[in-house]
Design a protein around this motif. Structure first.
Motif, PDB file in Angstrom:
ATOM      1  N   VAL A  41       0.865  -1.180   0.000  1.00 30.91           N
ATOM      2  CA  VAL A  41       0.000   0.000   0.000  1.00 30.91           C
ATOM      3  C   VAL A  41       0.899   1.227   0.000  1.00 30.91           C
ATOM      4  O   VAL A  41       1.761   1.377   0.864  1.00 30.91           O
ATOM      5  N   LEU A  42       0.688   2.095  -0.999  1.00 31.28           N
ATOM      6  CA  LEU A  42       1.407   3.360  -1.088  1.00 31.28           C
ATOM      7  C   LEU A  42       0.421   4.459  -0.751  1.00 31.28           C
ATOM      8  O   LEU A  42      -0.712   4.463  -1.253  1.00 31.28           O
ATOM      9  N   GLY A  43       0.815   5.390   0.113  1.00 32.14           N
ATOM     10  CA  GLY A  43      -0.085   6.449   0.564  1.00 32.14           C
ATOM     11  C   GLY A  43       0.315   7.804   0.034  1.00 32.14           C
ATOM     12  O   GLY A  43       1.466   8.211   0.171  1.00 32.14           O
ATOM     13  N   LEU A  44      -0.623   8.506  -0.577  1.00 32.78           N
ATOM     14  CA  LEU A  44      -0.403   9.846  -1.095  1.00 32.78           C
ATOM     15  C   LEU A  44      -1.168  10.818  -0.206  1.00 32.78           C
ATOM     16  O   LEU A  44      -2.386  10.957  -0.311  1.00 32.78           O
ATOM     17  N   PHE A  45      -0.443  11.460   0.722  1.00 26.06           N
ATOM     18  CA  PHE A  45      -1.040  12.322   1.732  1.00 26.06           C
ATOM     19  C   PHE A  45      -0.312  13.655   1.785  1.00 26.06           C
ATOM     20  O   PHE A  45       0.889  13.719   1.537  1.00 26.06           O
ATOM     21  N   ASP A  46      -1.061  14.703   2.143  1.00 30.87           N
ATOM     22  CA  ASP A  46      -0.441  16.010   2.339  1.00 30.87           C
ATOM     23  C   ASP A  46       0.520  15.938   3.513  1.00 30.87           C
ATOM     24  O   ASP A  46       0.326  15.166   4.455  1.00 30.87           O
ATOM     25  N   SER A  47       1.513  16.790   3.459  1.00 26.98           N
ATOM     26  CA  SER A  47       2.503  16.862   4.530  1.00 26.98           C
ATOM     27  C   SER A  47       2.128  17.977   5.504  1.00 26.98           C
ATOM     28  O   SER A  47       2.936  18.821   5.851  1.00 26.98           O
ATOM     29  N   ASP A  48       0.867  17.978   5.913  1.00 30.75           N
ATOM     30  CA  ASP A  48       0.408  18.937   6.911  1.00 30.75           C
ATOM     31  C   ASP A  48      -0.195  18.166   8.084  1.00 30.75           C
ATOM     32  O   ASP A  48      -0.267  16.935   8.056  1.00 30.75           O
TER      33      ASP A  48
ATOM     34  N   PRO B  86      -0.377  -1.060   9.070  1.00 30.03           N
ATOM     35  CA  PRO B  86       0.835  -0.404   9.558  1.00 30.03           C
ATOM     36  C   PRO B  86       1.965  -0.260   8.537  1.00 30.03           C
ATOM     37  O   PRO B  86       2.856   0.560   8.733  1.00 30.03           O
ATOM     38  N   ASP B  87       1.925  -1.006   7.450  1.00 27.25           N
ATOM     39  CA  ASP B  87       3.057  -0.965   6.524  1.00 27.25           C
ATOM     40  C   ASP B  87       2.805  -0.101   5.285  1.00 27.25           C
ATOM     41  O   ASP B  87       3.380  -0.342   4.223  1.00 27.25           O
ATOM     42  N   ILE B  88       1.986   0.935   5.411  1.00 25.93           N
ATOM     43  CA  ILE B  88       1.775   1.874   4.303  1.00 25.93           C
ATOM     44  C   ILE B  88       3.084   2.621   4.050  1.00 25.93           C
ATOM     45  O   ILE B  88       3.733   3.088   4.981  1.00 25.93           O
ATOM     46  N   LYS B  89       3.437   2.748   2.784  1.00 21.94           N
ATOM     47  CA  LYS B  89       4.621   3.527   2.386  1.00 21.94           C
ATOM     48  C   LYS B  89       4.141   4.910   1.947  1.00 21.94           C
ATOM     49  O   LYS B  89       3.401   5.046   0.990  1.00 21.94           O
ATOM     50  N   TRP B  90       4.580   5.923   2.674  1.00 19.80           N
ATOM     51  CA  TRP B  90       4.132   7.293   2.411  1.00 19.80           C
ATOM     52  C   TRP B  90       4.881   7.875   1.222  1.00 19.80           C
ATOM     53  O   TRP B  90       6.114   7.912   1.212  1.00 19.80           O
ATOM     54  N   LEU B  91       4.151   8.341   0.220  1.00 16.96           N
ATOM     55  CA  LEU B  91       4.719   9.027  -0.935  1.00 16.96           C
ATOM     56  C   LEU B  91       4.587  10.525  -0.728  1.00 16.96           C
ATOM     57  O   LEU B  91       3.635  10.982  -0.116  1.00 16.96           O
ATOM     58  N   GLY B  92       5.502  11.272  -1.261  1.00 14.19           N
ATOM     59  CA  GLY B  92       5.349  12.721  -1.243  1.00 14.19           C
ATOM     60  C   GLY B  92       6.412  13.437  -0.441  1.00 14.19           C
ATOM     61  O   GLY B  92       7.359  12.847   0.064  1.00 14.19           O
ATOM     62  N   VAL B  93       6.209  14.735  -0.361  1.00 15.16           N
ATOM     63  CA  VAL B  93       7.146  15.619   0.325  1.00 15.16           C
ATOM     64  C   VAL B  93       6.944  15.500   1.829  1.00 15.16           C
ATOM     65  O   VAL B  93       5.821  15.531   2.324  1.00 15.16           O
TER      66      VAL B  93
END
Length: 140
Positions: A72-79, A106-113
């Motif tokens: 699972v790859l997660g695309l979330f704001d960095s706020d 628990p093993d989501i990989k966070w994408l993004g800044v």
């Protein structure tokens, strides 16, 4: 949520099976990825909770991930809001802590800044938003 546990089989497309699940925080980003048919270029399953880590989405995400055994790859704001939502997907919520084994991924990989990238890549101060008192309270 009551219908998700009735799903008996979760399968990926046999011609082009999903390689990952893309969990998207914002519905607008989800809609854009769907319009662009992102899943045709990168075989994946795109899921969004429309800005919330609601019970049904967390349960569905966990069921699909376990059934297909794909990352699972997660695309979330960095706020503060994006990080809080990501945290609930990964660790569960206080209100549902008794069932976090079935709801947390628990093993989501966070994408993004990330916040640490702002200085690393010299993002100008006028392009940044300072944390407000409300943000700090919300994230804690």
């Amino acid at each position: 949520p009551s219908y998700i546990d009735r799903v008996s089989q979760i399968k990926s497309d046999f011609d082009k099976p999903a390689e990952f699940i893309l969990l998207v925080e914002k519905d607008a980003a989800f809609q854009r990825l769907a319009e662009d048919r992102f899943y045709n270029t990168y075989p994946c399953i795109i899921i969004t909770g429309k800005g919330e880590a609601d019970l049904a989405t967390r349960m569905f995400l966990r069921r699909v991930k376990d059934a297909l055994n794909i990352p699972v790859l997660g695309l979330f704001d960095s706020d503060a809001h994006g990080l809080k939502i990501l945290s609930v997907y990964m660790q569960g919520s206080e209100a549902m802590s008794h069932d976090s084994a079935n709801l947390a991924t628990p093993d989501i990989k966070w994408l993004g800044v990330r916040p640490s990238d702002l200085n690393k890549y010299d993002v100008p101060q006028d392009c940044r938003l300072e944390l407000t008192e409300h943000d700090v309270k919300f994230a804690s």
